[in-house]
Design an enzyme around this catalytic site. Sequence first.
Site, PDB file in Angstrom:
ATOM      1  N   TYR A 263      -1.851  -1.639  10.018  1.00 22.61           N
ATOM      2  CA  TYR A 263      -2.748  -2.081   8.625  1.00 22.61           C
ATOM      3  C   TYR A 263      -1.432  -1.245   8.193  1.00 22.61           C
ATOM      4  O   TYR A 263      -0.375  -2.290   7.317  1.00 22.61           O
ATOM      5  CB  TYR A 263      -3.614  -0.542   8.171  1.00 22.61           C
TER       6      TYR A 263
ATOM      7  N   SER B 191       1.023  -1.420   0.571  1.00 22.64           N
ATOM      8  CA  SER B 191       0.187  -0.034  -0.133  1.00 22.64           C
ATOM      9  C   SER B 191       1.076   1.250  -0.115  1.00 22.64           C
ATOM     10  O   SER B 191       2.042   1.198   0.606  1.00 22.64           O
ATOM     11  CB  SER B 191      -0.725  -0.374   1.420  1.00 22.64           C
TER      12      SER B 191
END
Length: 275
Positions: free
Chosen positions: A168, A155
């Site tokens: 995350y 990401s």
Amino acid sequence: MGRVEGKVAFITGAARGQGRSHAVRLAQEGADIIATDTTTTIGSVPYPLSTAEDLAETVRLVEATGRRIVAREADVRDPAALRAAVDAGIAEFGRLDIVVANAGIVGFGPALEIDDEAWQDMVDVNLTGSWRTLKAAVPHIVAGGRGGAVVVTSSTLAMQAFEHTAHYAATKAGLVMLTKVMAKELAGHRIRVNTVNPTTVATPMVLNDAVYRLFRPDLDAPTRDDFEDAARQLNRLPVAVIDPADVTEVVLHLVADSGRYITGTTQLIDAGSGL
């Protein structure tokens, strides 16, 4: 001839979103597919996970391309289930060339308020689950002796700090270094290992009320339009979210001959959000 004609790709998180997009596109380019996902409920995840019907739709879409698919329910936290899925696919297709470790979850909260369960779920699925995926599958590419390609879904948050995403972001940053280490270890086998690092993608992981509230805490019940007004501010290009197909095209490039000399890299698909 397709760009991955005659090859076999193993894709986790394939029931919907980016995983489904990758499975269908690689099939369109000539690959047979081994697909996994899970219908297991994870209490710390603030949005619905995939269903058996979702995975069945991926099967239908892949078969509509004329290619074959072996699909199994397998949680990436379960190494035995992963091995069984890979073994079933290899028994059917006789080889493995491509691995896309795509399965992942997201959650939110201030770093000091994330509870132990939510932290552990995130690590177990995103980081350890990706490692278990590679451990179950990549030895088959090595054994084939033909080389191959691995892509891991990371990401932009592996590089950019964004409030309420500590667990995350930590897992996605960990995947970047896992990938670099494995690229070195596997280079002698002609196996390339890279990450794709997208900005917000229009998938069920992003298009849900929990994400809308994260982006628009000023509203009691924000809508997708409200979310997109805020998300658009993250990207330099005038877009709020990118399409799964935008990520898929980069994955295809990395696993096809066009990416034959690309390894150990972090491929940003960020719409300029890092500028």
